[in-house]
Design a protein around this motif. Structure first.
Motif, PDB file in Angstrom:
ATOM      1  N   ASN A 194       0.806  -1.229   0.000  1.00 29.03           N
ATOM      2  CA  ASN A 194       0.000   0.000   0.000  1.00 29.03           C
ATOM      3  C   ASN A 194       0.831   1.267   0.000  1.00 29.03           C
ATOM      4  O   ASN A 194       0.272   2.354  -0.045  1.00 29.03           O
ATOM      5  CB  ASN A 194      -0.912   0.031   1.231  1.00 29.03           C
ATOM      6  N   GLY A 195       2.139   1.142   0.143  1.00 27.76           N
ATOM      7  CA  GLY A 195       2.975   2.321   0.302  1.00 27.76           C
ATOM      8  C   GLY A 195       2.868   2.907   1.696  1.00 27.76           C
ATOM      9  O   GLY A 195       3.245   4.050   1.923  1.00 27.76           O
ATOM     10  N   THR A 196       2.364   2.115   2.648  1.00 24.80           N
ATOM     11  CA  THR A 196       2.141   2.602   4.011  1.00 24.80           C
ATOM     12  C   THR A 196       3.078   1.955   5.028  1.00 24.80           C
ATOM     13  O   THR A 196       2.937   2.195   6.225  1.00 24.80           O
ATOM     14  CB  THR A 196       0.682   2.328   4.436  1.00 24.80           C
ATOM     15  N   GLN A 197       3.973   1.109   4.581  1.00 25.05           N
ATOM     16  CA  GLN A 197       4.972   0.437   5.416  1.00 25.05           C
ATOM     17  C   GLN A 197       4.346  -0.414   6.523  1.00 25.05           C
ATOM     18  O   GLN A 197       4.892  -0.527   7.617  1.00 25.05           O
ATOM     19  CB  GLN A 197       5.964   1.443   5.988  1.00 25.05           C
ATOM     20  N   ASP A 198       3.190  -1.029   6.210  1.00 23.74           N
ATOM     21  CA  ASP A 198       2.591  -1.944   7.189  1.00 23.74           C
ATOM     22  C   ASP A 198       1.957  -3.185   6.561  1.00 23.74           C
ATOM     23  O   ASP A 198       1.607  -4.115   7.267  1.00 23.74           O
ATOM     24  CB  ASP A 198       1.574  -1.214   8.074  1.00 23.74           C
ATOM     25  N   HIS A 199       1.822  -3.215   5.249  1.00 19.83           N
ATOM     26  CA  HIS A 199       1.291  -4.378   4.516  1.00 19.83           C
ATOM     27  C   HIS A 199       2.351  -4.793   3.492  1.00 19.83           C
ATOM     28  O   HIS A 199       2.644  -4.029   2.567  1.00 19.83           O
ATOM     29  CB  HIS A 199       0.004  -4.030   3.786  1.00 19.83           C
ATOM     30  N   PHE A 200       2.884  -6.006   3.654  1.00 22.01           N
ATOM     31  CA  PHE A 200       3.996  -6.430   2.813  1.00 22.01           C
ATOM     32  C   PHE A 200       3.766  -7.793   2.169  1.00 22.01           C
ATOM     33  O   PHE A 200       3.099  -8.654   2.740  1.00 22.01           O
ATOM     34  CB  PHE A 200       5.282  -6.518   3.646  1.00 22.01           C
ATOM     35  N   HIS A 201       4.343  -7.942   1.009  1.00 17.19           N
ATOM     36  CA  HIS A 201       4.487  -9.247   0.348  1.00 17.19           C
ATOM     37  C   HIS A 201       5.979  -9.544   0.378  1.00 17.19           C
ATOM     38  O   HIS A 201       6.800  -8.687   0.041  1.00 17.19           O
ATOM     39  CB  HIS A 201       3.997  -9.186  -1.102  1.00 17.19           C
ATOM     40  N   LEU A 202       6.329 -10.754   0.781  1.00 18.88           N
ATOM     41  CA  LEU A 202       7.734 -11.147   0.863  1.00 18.88           C
ATOM     42  C   LEU A 202       7.894 -12.474   0.130  1.00 18.88           C
ATOM     43  O   LEU A 202       7.270 -13.471   0.485  1.00 18.88           O
ATOM     44  CB  LEU A 202       8.129 -11.299   2.333  1.00 18.88           C
ATOM     45  N   ARG A 203       8.698 -12.454  -0.922  1.00 21.69           N
ATOM     46  CA  ARG A 203       8.978 -13.650  -1.719  1.00 21.69           C
ATOM     47  C   ARG A 203      10.416 -14.058  -1.451  1.00 21.69           C
ATOM     48  O   ARG A 203      11.343 -13.282  -1.681  1.00 21.69           O
ATOM     49  CB  ARG A 203       8.765 -13.334  -3.188  1.00 21.69           C
ATOM     50  N   VAL A 204      10.585 -15.283  -0.931  1.00 23.45           N
ATOM     51  CA  VAL A 204      11.907 -15.778  -0.561  1.00 23.45           C
ATOM     52  C   VAL A 204      12.160 -17.067  -1.339  1.00 23.45           C
ATOM     53  O   VAL A 204      11.356 -18.002  -1.286  1.00 23.45           O
ATOM     54  CB  VAL A 204      12.013 -16.046   0.953  1.00 23.45           C
ATOM     55  N   ILE A 205      13.280 -17.103  -2.034  1.00 20.20           N
ATOM     56  CA  ILE A 205      13.654 -18.269  -2.830  1.00 20.20           C
ATOM     57  C   ILE A 205      14.982 -18.780  -2.305  1.00 20.20           C
ATOM     58  O   ILE A 205      15.964 -18.031  -2.260  1.00 20.20           O
ATOM     59  CB  ILE A 205      13.771 -17.888  -4.315  1.00 20.20           C
ATOM     60  N   ASP A 206      14.992 -20.058  -1.896  1.00 26.52           N
ATOM     61  CA  ASP A 206      16.230 -20.609  -1.365  1.00 26.52           C
ATOM     62  C   ASP A 206      16.232 -22.131  -1.517  1.00 26.52           C
ATOM     63  O   ASP A 206      15.204 -22.783  -1.312  1.00 26.52           O
ATOM     64  CB  ASP A 206      16.392 -20.238   0.111  1.00 26.52           C
ATOM     65  N   GLU A 207      17.391 -22.669  -1.852  1.00 28.41           N
ATOM     66  CA  GLU A 207      17.528 -24.116  -2.003  1.00 28.41           C
ATOM     67  C   GLU A 207      17.329 -24.847  -0.683  1.00 28.41           C
ATOM     68  O   GLU A 207      16.908 -26.004  -0.666  1.00 28.41           O
ATOM     69  CB  GLU A 207      18.897 -24.455  -2.594  1.00 28.41           C
ATOM     70  N   SER A 208      17.596 -24.184   0.428  1.00 30.87           N
ATOM     71  CA  SER A 208      17.456 -24.839   1.732  1.00 30.87           C
ATOM     72  C   SER A 208      16.003 -25.193   2.052  1.00 30.87           C
ATOM     73  O   SER A 208      15.748 -25.970   2.967  1.00 30.87           O
ATOM     74  CB  SER A 208      18.035 -23.960   2.843  1.00 30.87           C
ATOM     75  N   ASP A 230       2.352 -11.201   3.691  1.00 28.79           N
ATOM     76  CA  ASP A 230       2.101 -12.320   2.789  1.00 28.79           C
ATOM     77  C   ASP A 230       3.444 -12.942   2.451  1.00 28.79           C
ATOM     78  O   ASP A 230       4.328 -12.258   1.936  1.00 28.79           O
ATOM     79  CB  ASP A 230       1.397 -11.815   1.527  1.00 28.79           C
ATOM     80  N   LEU A 231       3.623 -14.220   2.758  1.00 24.73           N
ATOM     81  CA  LEU A 231       4.891 -14.904   2.519  1.00 24.73           C
ATOM     82  C   LEU A 231       4.762 -15.947   1.419  1.00 24.73           C
ATOM     83  O   LEU A 231       3.826 -16.748   1.434  1.00 24.73           O
ATOM     84  CB  LEU A 231       5.363 -15.622   3.783  1.00 24.73           C
ATOM     85  N   LYS A 232       5.694 -15.938   0.511  1.00 27.96           N
ATOM     86  CA  LYS A 232       5.849 -16.997  -0.476  1.00 27.96           C
ATOM     87  C   LYS A 232       7.286 -17.473  -0.352  1.00 27.96           C
ATOM     88  O   LYS A 232       8.228 -16.749  -0.678  1.00 27.96           O
ATOM     89  CB  LYS A 232       5.585 -16.501  -1.898  1.00 27.96           C
ATOM     90  N   CYS A 233       7.457 -18.684   0.150  1.00 26.70           N
ATOM     91  CA  CYS A 233       8.780 -19.255   0.382  1.00 26.70           C
ATOM     92  C   CYS A 233       8.917 -20.469  -0.525  1.00 26.70           C
ATOM     93  O   CYS A 233       8.215 -21.470  -0.326  1.00 26.70           O
ATOM     94  CB  CYS A 233       8.933 -19.656   1.845  1.00 26.70           C
ATOM     95  N   MET A 234       9.796 -20.370  -1.511  1.00 28.91           N
ATOM     96  CA  MET A 234       9.878 -21.394  -2.541  1.00 28.91           C
ATOM     97  C   MET A 234      11.310 -21.827  -2.811  1.00 28.91           C
ATOM     98  O   MET A 234      12.250 -21.096  -2.535  1.00 28.91           O
ATOM     99  CB  MET A 234       9.283 -20.849  -3.842  1.00 28.91           C
ATOM    100  N   THR A 235      11.422 -23.006  -3.399  1.00 29.92           N
ATOM    101  CA  THR A 235      12.708 -23.463  -3.910  1.00 29.92           C
ATOM    102  C   THR A 235      12.878 -22.884  -5.308  1.00 29.92           C
ATOM    103  O   THR A 235      11.895 -22.478  -5.946  1.00 29.92           O
ATOM    104  CB  THR A 235      12.758 -24.999  -3.997  1.00 29.92           C
ATOM    105  N   PRO A 236      14.104 -22.854  -5.832  1.00 27.74           N
ATOM    106  CA  PRO A 236      14.302 -22.372  -7.207  1.00 27.74           C
ATOM    107  C   PRO A 236      13.463 -23.162  -8.221  1.00 27.74           C
ATOM    108  O   PRO A 236      12.941 -22.575  -9.175  1.00 27.74           O
ATOM    109  CB  PRO A 236      15.798 -22.560  -7.440  1.00 27.74           C
ATOM    110  N   ALA A 237      13.310 -24.460  -8.032  1.00 29.35           N
ATOM    111  CA  ALA A 237      12.512 -25.265  -8.961  1.00 29.35           C
ATOM    112  C   ALA A 237      11.041 -24.844  -8.938  1.00 29.35           C
ATOM    113  O   ALA A 237      10.375 -24.823  -9.978  1.00 29.35           O
ATOM    114  CB  ALA A 237      12.642 -26.744  -8.614  1.00 29.35           C
ATOM    115  N   GLN A 238      10.521 -24.505  -7.781  1.00 23.80           N
ATOM    116  CA  GLN A 238       9.122 -24.085  -7.677  1.00 23.80           C
ATOM    117  C   GLN A 238       8.876 -22.744  -8.346  1.00 23.80           C
ATOM    118  O   GLN A 238       7.785 -22.498  -8.855  1.00 23.80           O
ATOM    119  CB  GLN A 238       8.698 -24.021  -6.212  1.00 23.80           C
TER     120      GLN A 238
END
Length: 96
Positions: free
Chosen positions: A26-40, A69-77
């Motif tokens: 929202n540009g309000t620094q309180d609602h975030f989407h975080l996409r994390v990609i890691d082989e682990s 909102d979190l999206k935690c994926m492997t590189p293949a995903q």
């Protein structure tokens, strides 16, 4: 004050080889989407991945971070995932 840059730095401090993208929805620094990609993440259940990342921000939820909102994926995903951004309010139609 929470910024996308700070959030990305926190995640990279935990998972040094990850790719991370934070979006201020929202540009309000309180609602975030975080996409994390890691082989682990390979072999981990989605909830295990999310708990790992949420532990970094536990002291900041629900204030100053109201929604994450979190999206935690492997590189293949990632290859088949497409756009992963979810807005928790979605103009009144999201789940909150």
């Amino acid at each position: 004050m929470v910024t996308t840059e700070w959030m990305e730095e926190q995640v990279q401090g935990l998972l040094s080889n990850c790719t991370v993208e934070a979006i201020d929805l929202n540009g309000t620094q309180d609602h975030f989407h975080l996409r994390v990609i890691d082989e682990s993440f390979e072999g981990m259940r989605p909830l295990q991945r999310q708990k790992l990342i949420l532990s970094l921000f536990r002291d900041y939820i629900p204030h100053p971070i109201h929604a994450l909102d979190l999206k935690c994926m492997t590189p293949a995903q990632v290859e088949s995932a497409g756009d992963t951004v979810f807005h928790p309010h979605a103009d009144g139609t999201g789940i909150h």
